[in-house]
Design an enzyme around this catalytic site. Structure first.
Site, PDB file in Angstrom:
ATOM      1  N   ARG A  92       0.831  -1.215   0.000  1.00  0.00           N
ATOM      2  CA  ARG A  92       0.000   0.000   0.000  1.00  0.00           C
ATOM      3  C   ARG A  92       0.861   1.258   0.000  1.00  0.00           C
ATOM      4  N   SER A  93       1.976   1.209   0.740  1.00  0.00           N
ATOM      5  CA  SER A  93       2.880   2.361   0.794  1.00  0.00           C
ATOM      6  C   SER A  93       3.432   2.703  -0.593  1.00  0.00           C
ATOM      7  N   PRO A 136      17.233  13.511   8.862  1.00  0.00           N
ATOM      8  CA  PRO A 136      17.731  12.752  10.023  1.00  0.00           C
ATOM      9  C   PRO A 136      17.379  13.417  11.351  1.00  0.00           C
ATOM     10  N   GLN A 281     -15.409 -18.538  25.748  1.00  0.00           N
ATOM     11  CA  GLN A 281     -15.981 -17.191  25.939  1.00  0.00           C
ATOM     12  C   GLN A 281     -14.919 -16.102  25.862  1.00  0.00           C
ATOM     13  N   LEU A 340      -3.595 -16.878  17.974  1.00  0.00           N
ATOM     14  CA  LEU A 340      -2.875 -17.885  17.187  1.00  0.00           C
ATOM     15  C   LEU A 340      -1.780 -18.594  17.993  1.00  0.00           C
ATOM     16  N   GLU A 365       3.716   9.440   8.454  1.00  0.00           N
ATOM     17  CA  GLU A 365       2.547  10.286   8.136  1.00  0.00           C
ATOM     18  C   GLU A 365       1.951  10.920   9.382  1.00  0.00           C
ATOM     19  N   THR A 367       2.981  10.882  13.700  1.00  0.00           N
ATOM     20  CA  THR A 367       2.845   9.884  14.774  1.00  0.00           C
ATOM     21  C   THR A 367       1.492  10.078  15.469  1.00  0.00           C
TER      22      THR A 367
HETATM   23  P1  TGC Z   1       1.389  24.784  11.169  1.00  0.00           P
HETATM   24  O1  TGC Z   1       1.722  26.184  11.540  1.00  0.00           O
HETATM   25  O2  TGC Z   1       0.353  24.060  11.941  1.00  0.00           O
HETATM   26  O3  TGC Z   1       0.967  24.722   9.620  1.00  0.00           O
HETATM   27  C1  TGC Z   1       1.672  25.418   8.608  1.00  0.00           C
HETATM   28  C2  TGC Z   1       0.667  25.671   7.483  1.00  0.00           C
HETATM   29  O4  TGC Z   1       0.229  24.420   6.945  1.00  0.00           O
HETATM   30  C3  TGC Z   1      -1.179  24.259   7.127  1.00  0.00           C
HETATM   31  N1  TGC Z   1      -1.403  22.842   7.496  1.00  0.00           N
HETATM   32  C4  TGC Z   1      -1.897  21.929   6.649  1.00  0.00           C
HETATM   33  N2  TGC Z   1      -2.355  22.031   5.406  1.00  0.00           N
HETATM   34  C5  TGC Z   1      -2.803  20.902   4.811  1.00  0.00           C
HETATM   35  N3  TGC Z   1      -2.789  19.701   5.405  1.00  0.00           N
HETATM   36  C6  TGC Z   1      -2.329  19.556   6.663  1.00  0.00           C
HETATM   37  N4  TGC Z   1      -2.312  18.343   7.230  1.00  0.00           N
HETATM   38  C7  TGC Z   1      -1.858  20.702   7.351  1.00  0.00           C
HETATM   39  N5  TGC Z   1      -1.332  20.926   8.577  1.00  0.00           N
HETATM   40  C8  TGC Z   1      -1.069  22.240   8.653  1.00  0.00           C
HETATM   41  C9  TGC Z   1      -1.547  25.224   8.222  1.00  0.00           C
HETATM   42  O5  TGC Z   1      -2.903  25.635   8.129  1.00  0.00           O
HETATM   43  C10 TGC Z   1      -0.601  26.370   7.963  1.00  0.00           C
HETATM   44  O6  TGC Z   1      -1.100  27.118   6.861  1.00  0.00           O
HETATM   45  P2  TGC Z   1      -0.836  28.705   6.731  1.00  0.00           P
HETATM   46  O7  TGC Z   1      -1.693  29.132   5.606  1.00  0.00           O
HETATM   47  O8  TGC Z   1      -1.250  29.267   8.059  1.00  0.00           O
HETATM   48  O9  TGC Z   1       0.615  28.851   6.475  1.00  0.00           O
HETATM   49  O10 TGC Z   1       2.753  23.984  11.111  1.00  0.00           O
HETATM   50  P3  TGC Z   1       3.653  23.397  12.288  1.00  0.00           P
HETATM   51  O11 TGC Z   1       5.072  23.621  11.928  1.00  0.00           O
HETATM   52  O12 TGC Z   1       3.156  23.900  13.622  1.00  0.00           O
HETATM   53  O13 TGC Z   1       3.422  21.811  12.193  1.00  0.00           O
HETATM   54  C11 TGC Z   1       2.213  21.226  12.355  1.00  0.00           C
HETATM   55  C12 TGC Z   1       2.391  19.678  12.371  1.00  0.00           C
HETATM   56  C13 TGC Z   1       3.211  19.231  13.555  1.00  0.00           C
HETATM   57  C14 TGC Z   1       0.984  19.110  12.480  1.00  0.00           C
HETATM   58  C15 TGC Z   1       3.070  19.215  11.068  1.00  0.00           C
HETATM   59  O14 TGC Z   1       4.391  19.627  11.010  1.00  0.00           O
HETATM   60  C16 TGC Z   1       3.035  17.707  10.900  1.00  0.00           C
HETATM   61  O15 TGC Z   1       2.045  17.161  10.403  1.00  0.00           O
HETATM   62  N6  TGC Z   1       4.121  16.977  11.304  1.00  0.00           N
HETATM   63  C17 TGC Z   1       4.243  15.549  11.027  1.00  0.00           C
HETATM   64  C18 TGC Z   1       5.204  15.323   9.886  1.00  0.00           C
HETATM   65  C19 TGC Z   1       4.804  14.159   9.014  1.00  0.00           C
HETATM   66  O16 TGC Z   1       3.711  13.640   9.077  1.00  0.00           O
HETATM   67  N7  TGC Z   1       5.699  13.738   8.129  1.00  0.00           N
HETATM   68  C20 TGC Z   1       5.369  12.730   7.178  1.00  0.00           C
HETATM   69  C21 TGC Z   1       6.433  12.620   6.113  1.00  0.00           C
HETATM   70  S1  TGC Z   1       5.924  11.694   4.684  1.00  0.00           S
HETATM   71  C22 TGC Z   1       5.747  10.122   5.200  1.00  0.00           C
HETATM   72  O17 TGC Z   1       5.838   9.817   6.342  1.00  0.00           O
HETATM   73  C23 TGC Z   1       5.448   9.101   4.148  1.00  0.00           C
HETATM   74  S2  TGC Z   1       5.329   7.523   4.807  1.00  0.00           S
HETATM   75  C24 TGC Z   1       4.969   6.526   3.477  1.00  0.00           C
HETATM   76  C25 TGC Z   1       3.512   6.394   3.200  1.00  0.00           C
HETATM   77  O18 TGC Z   1       2.759   7.374   3.252  1.00  0.00           O
HETATM   78  O19 TGC Z   1       3.086   5.274   2.870  1.00  0.00           O
HETATM   79  P1  FAD Z   2      10.437  12.140  16.006  1.00  0.00           P
HETATM   80  O1  FAD Z   2       9.815  13.321  15.370  1.00  0.00           O
HETATM   81  O2  FAD Z   2      11.826  12.255  16.517  1.00  0.00           O
HETATM   82  O3  FAD Z   2       9.492  11.659  17.203  1.00  0.00           O
HETATM   83  C1  FAD Z   2       9.910  10.676  18.157  1.00  0.00           C
HETATM   84  C2  FAD Z   2       8.804  10.543  19.209  1.00  0.00           C
HETATM   85  O4  FAD Z   2       8.602  11.816  19.851  1.00  0.00           O
HETATM   86  C3  FAD Z   2       7.456  10.131  18.615  1.00  0.00           C
HETATM   87  O5  FAD Z   2       6.781   9.294  19.518  1.00  0.00           O
HETATM   88  C4  FAD Z   2       6.733  11.447  18.507  1.00  0.00           C
HETATM   89  O6  FAD Z   2       5.330  11.331  18.538  1.00  0.00           O
HETATM   90  C5  FAD Z   2       7.229  12.172  19.748  1.00  0.00           C
HETATM   91  N1  FAD Z   2       7.104  13.627  19.613  1.00  0.00           N
HETATM   92  C6  FAD Z   2       7.687  14.444  18.691  1.00  0.00           C
HETATM   93  N2  FAD Z   2       7.273  15.700  18.847  1.00  0.00           N
HETATM   94  C7  FAD Z   2       6.381  15.686  19.877  1.00  0.00           C
HETATM   95  C8  FAD Z   2       5.588  16.677  20.518  1.00  0.00           C
HETATM   96  N3  FAD Z   2       5.582  17.941  20.105  1.00  0.00           N
HETATM   97  N4  FAD Z   2       4.797  16.288  21.548  1.00  0.00           N
HETATM   98  C9  FAD Z   2       4.755  14.995  21.953  1.00  0.00           C
HETATM   99  N5  FAD Z   2       5.477  14.012  21.377  1.00  0.00           N
HETATM  100  C10 FAD Z   2       6.277  14.353  20.355  1.00  0.00           C
HETATM  101  N6  FAD Z   2       9.224  10.481   5.536  1.00  0.00           N
HETATM  102  C11 FAD Z   2       9.161  11.110   4.319  1.00  0.00           C
HETATM  103  O7  FAD Z   2       9.337  12.313   4.212  1.00  0.00           O
HETATM  104  N7  FAD Z   2       8.909  10.371   3.188  1.00  0.00           N
HETATM  105  C12 FAD Z   2       8.716   9.034   3.212  1.00  0.00           C
HETATM  106  O8  FAD Z   2       8.486   8.422   2.158  1.00  0.00           O
HETATM  107  C13 FAD Z   2       8.792   8.350   4.469  1.00  0.00           C
HETATM  108  N8  FAD Z   2       8.673   6.990   4.529  1.00  0.00           N
HETATM  109  C14 FAD Z   2       8.859   6.351   5.733  1.00  0.00           C
HETATM  110  C15 FAD Z   2       8.881   4.951   5.774  1.00  0.00           C
HETATM  111  C16 FAD Z   2       9.108   4.293   6.968  1.00  0.00           C
HETATM  112  C17 FAD Z   2       9.189   2.796   6.995  1.00  0.00           C
HETATM  113  C18 FAD Z   2       9.260   5.033   8.173  1.00  0.00           C
HETATM  114  C19 FAD Z   2       9.460   4.330   9.480  1.00  0.00           C
HETATM  115  C20 FAD Z   2       9.255   6.412   8.143  1.00  0.00           C
HETATM  116  C21 FAD Z   2       9.080   7.094   6.928  1.00  0.00           C
HETATM  117  N9  FAD Z   2       9.124   8.487   6.848  1.00  0.00           N
HETATM  118  C22 FAD Z   2       9.050   9.138   5.634  1.00  0.00           C
HETATM  119  C23 FAD Z   2       9.464   9.274   8.034  1.00  0.00           C
HETATM  120  C24 FAD Z   2       8.294   9.512   8.966  1.00  0.00           C
HETATM  121  O9  FAD Z   2       7.395  10.430   8.420  1.00  0.00           O
HETATM  122  C25 FAD Z   2       8.861  10.001  10.312  1.00  0.00           C
HETATM  123  O10 FAD Z   2       9.501   8.894  10.900  1.00  0.00           O
HETATM  124  C26 FAD Z   2       7.784  10.558  11.207  1.00  0.00           C
HETATM  125  O11 FAD Z   2       7.291  11.781  10.713  1.00  0.00           O
HETATM  126  C27 FAD Z   2       8.296  10.774  12.662  1.00  0.00           C
HETATM  127  O12 FAD Z   2       9.520  11.426  12.682  1.00  0.00           O
HETATM  128  P2  FAD Z   2      10.765  10.806  13.509  1.00  0.00           P
HETATM  129  O13 FAD Z   2      10.907   9.379  13.183  1.00  0.00           O
HETATM  130  O14 FAD Z   2      11.915  11.708  13.275  1.00  0.00           O
HETATM  131  O15 FAD Z   2      10.326  10.882  15.032  1.00  0.00           O
END
Ligand code: TGC
Ligand code: FAD
Length: 386
Positions: A92-93, A136, A281, A340, A365, A367
């Site tokens: 799915r990823s 990183p 149960q 299991l 995506e 935590t």
């Molecule tokens: P913050 O000030 O809240 O937001 C900045 C601007 O962005 C807007 N916004 C969003 N817009 C669309 N979708 C969302 N989910 C949005 N979240 C926020 C927000 O309205 C604001 O807009 P504007 O017009 O005011 O500038 O930003 P912040 O720095 O405080 O961070 C918020 C936080 C912590 C929720 C955000 O940084 C976050 O979601 N962190 C988690 C990072 C994350 O999920 N990384 C994923 C990387 S990709 C991945 O993991 C792929 S895995 C593989 C797979 O998908 O299968």
């Molecule tokens: P950290 O941000 O260091 O967090 C560590 C712990 O601290 C977590 O439990 C977190 O919830 C907690 N924490 C952090 N901040 C706070 C807070 N403010 N309050 C309370 N708790 C907090 N990223 C991409 O960009 N593209 C990809 O394609 C992609 N693929 C991935 C595939 C795999 C298999 C994995 C494991 C990760 C992938 N990622 C990708 C990265 C993924 O998005 C990050 O691992 C994720 O966003 C969390 O970041 P981190 O691992 O650095 O953890």
């Protein structure tokens, strides 16, 4: 009707949505299920072959329109994710990262030329994309990213490191997010560009049927045309995450369903103390609680999908789904594992593979803690991040 669909949510699906689900289920049964335990054990996946197959069926960027994309509904896309993840979260990823992250970024923020250049080949699975936000030292807090893009004449020069990037070592194009003097910007970077180096991350104990890597950018020089013109600020990559997270809301249900179906069958046929495990149960209590959670998750996913199709889905609503459905799917996988017994730890059964995969899904995506804080901000009006 599946015995797990206690609330007959299936009856709310259209004929077309059921048809798409059936096609993807058959594909997974034929092309993923027979092989995936081996891929997982070996820590590899034939991603290119799968991508072509998925492209042939229109699953890549399937909810996007034009440029060879299928233009299906958000619910149909969700159902496809569910079926794919019933095979394996890594499979799915592959589809999420290609369609909802890399293709979506280009489709939503790219120029017409960029869309024409990249999207048809990506939709066909001939060109693979990845999406590089995490670094990183910056995962949950991408606003602190240190990858830089600076102007040099008409060119851009990118420098930095991206980590944990799905599809990194097989990608033809990387959507790279970098800090500029004007804020965060996105770039469609051909991975053959000088200065781009990729390294596979090995020895994962989770998502082993998925390619994950590090991308180093050593003064990578790009023409101005590589920048995604409409990607302005952090909200651009976060907007892509909303797309992918919606797919995960559904996908996690697929992993949980596979665990539950396996467990129902096992508990019905395995006898201890002279009767099937399913007749105890305590086992029934576990099964009932899990099926109730699964049904609630299905309702939640469908509600989010319908909101998305009505263009009314908010990011914090997606956080509700991602938090709940991944957390519950992981709890279900672990509970199924107990039923299991020793066989639960064997690769002959999919249950511990799904549980291990869901550990990654819980983290990527956003935590669980990040999604709790997004919901907390919605409830209180106070940001716990700032
Ligand atoms: P913050 O000030 O809240 O937001 C900045 C601007 O962005 C807007 N916004 C969003 N817009 C669309 N979708 C969302 N989910 C949005 N979240 C926020 C927000 O309205 C604001 O807009 P504007 O017009 O005011 O500038 O930003 P912040 O720095 O405080 O961070 C918020 C936080 C912590 C929720 C955000 O940084 C976050 O979601 N962190 C988690 C990072 C994350 O999920 N990384 C994923 C990387 S990709 C991945 O993991 C792929 S895995 C593989 C797979 O998908 O299968
Ligand atoms: P950290 O941000 O260091 O967090 C560590 C712990 O601290 C977590 O439990 C977190 O919830 C907690 N924490 C952090 N901040 C706070 C807070 N403010 N309050 C309370 N708790 C907090 N990223 C991409 O960009 N593209 C990809 O394609 C992609 N693929 C991935 C595939 C795999 C298999 C994995 C494991 C990760 C992938 N990622 C990708 C990265 C993924 O998005 C990050 O691992 C994720 O966003 C969390 O970041 P981190 O691992 O650095 O953890």
């Amino acid at each position: 009707m599946s015995p797990l669909d206690l609330l007959d949510v299936d009856s709310s699906l259209s004929a077309e949505e059921r048809q798409i689900r059936a096609v993807v289920r058959q594909l997974v049964d034929e092309q993923v299920r027979p092989h995936v335990a081996g891929w997982y054990e070996e820590g590899r996946v034939p991603a290119r072959e799968l991508a072509r197959e998925f492209g042939r069926l229109g699953l890549l960027g399937m909810h996007l329109t034009g440029y060879g994309c299928a233009g299906s509904s958000a619910v149909a896309y969700g159902l496809a994710c569910l079926e794919l993840e019933a095979g394996d979260s890594g499979v799915r990823s592959l589809v999420s990262v290609q369609g909802a992250l890399a293709m979506y970024a280009i489709w939503r923020y790219g120029s017409t030329e960029q869309k024409q250049h990249w999207l048809p080949a990506m939709a066909a699975g001939e060109t693979i994309g990845c999406f590089a936000l995490t670094e990183p030292d910056h995962g949950s807090d991408p606003a602190s990213m240190t990858t830089r893009a600076r102007r040099d004449g008409d060119d851009w020069v990118l420098h930095g490191t991206k980590m944990w990037i799905t599809n990194a070592t097989i990608a033809d194009v990387a959507v790279i997010w970098a800090r500029t003097d004007e804020g965060v910007r996105g770039f469609a970077v051909p991975t053959s560009t000088p200065g781009v180096a990729v390294r596979e991350i090995r020895r994962k104990m989770s998502l082993r049927a998925s390619v994950t890597g590090e991308i180093s950018l050593d003064d990578v020089r790009l023409p101005a045309a590589a920048r995604l013109p409409d990607a302005v600020g952090l909200k651009a990559p976060l907007g892509c995450l909303t797309e992918a997270r919606h797919g995960i809301v559904w996908g996690a249900l697929g992993a949980a369903r596979d665990c539950l179906e396996t467990t129902l069958e096992y508990a019905g046929s395995r006898t201890q103390f002279g009767r099937p495990l399913a007749g105890f149960q305590l086992t029934q209590a576990k099964l009932a609680d899990m099926a109730v959670e699964w049904s609630k998750g299905y309702l939640l996913a469908l509600q989010l999908g319908r909101l998305a199709d009505a263009h009314r889905l908010r990011p914090d609503q997606v956080s509700v789904g991602k938090l709940n459905n991944v957390r519950e799917a992981l709890a279900i996988a672990r509970q199924c594992r107990t039923i299991l017994g020793a066989n639960g730890v064997s690769g002959e059964y999919p249950v511990l593979r799904h549980a291990n995969n869901l550990e990654s899904v819980l983290t990527y995506e956003g935590t669980s803690e990040i999604h709790q804080l997004v919901i907390g901000q919605r409830l209180t009006g106070l940001s716990a991040f700032a």
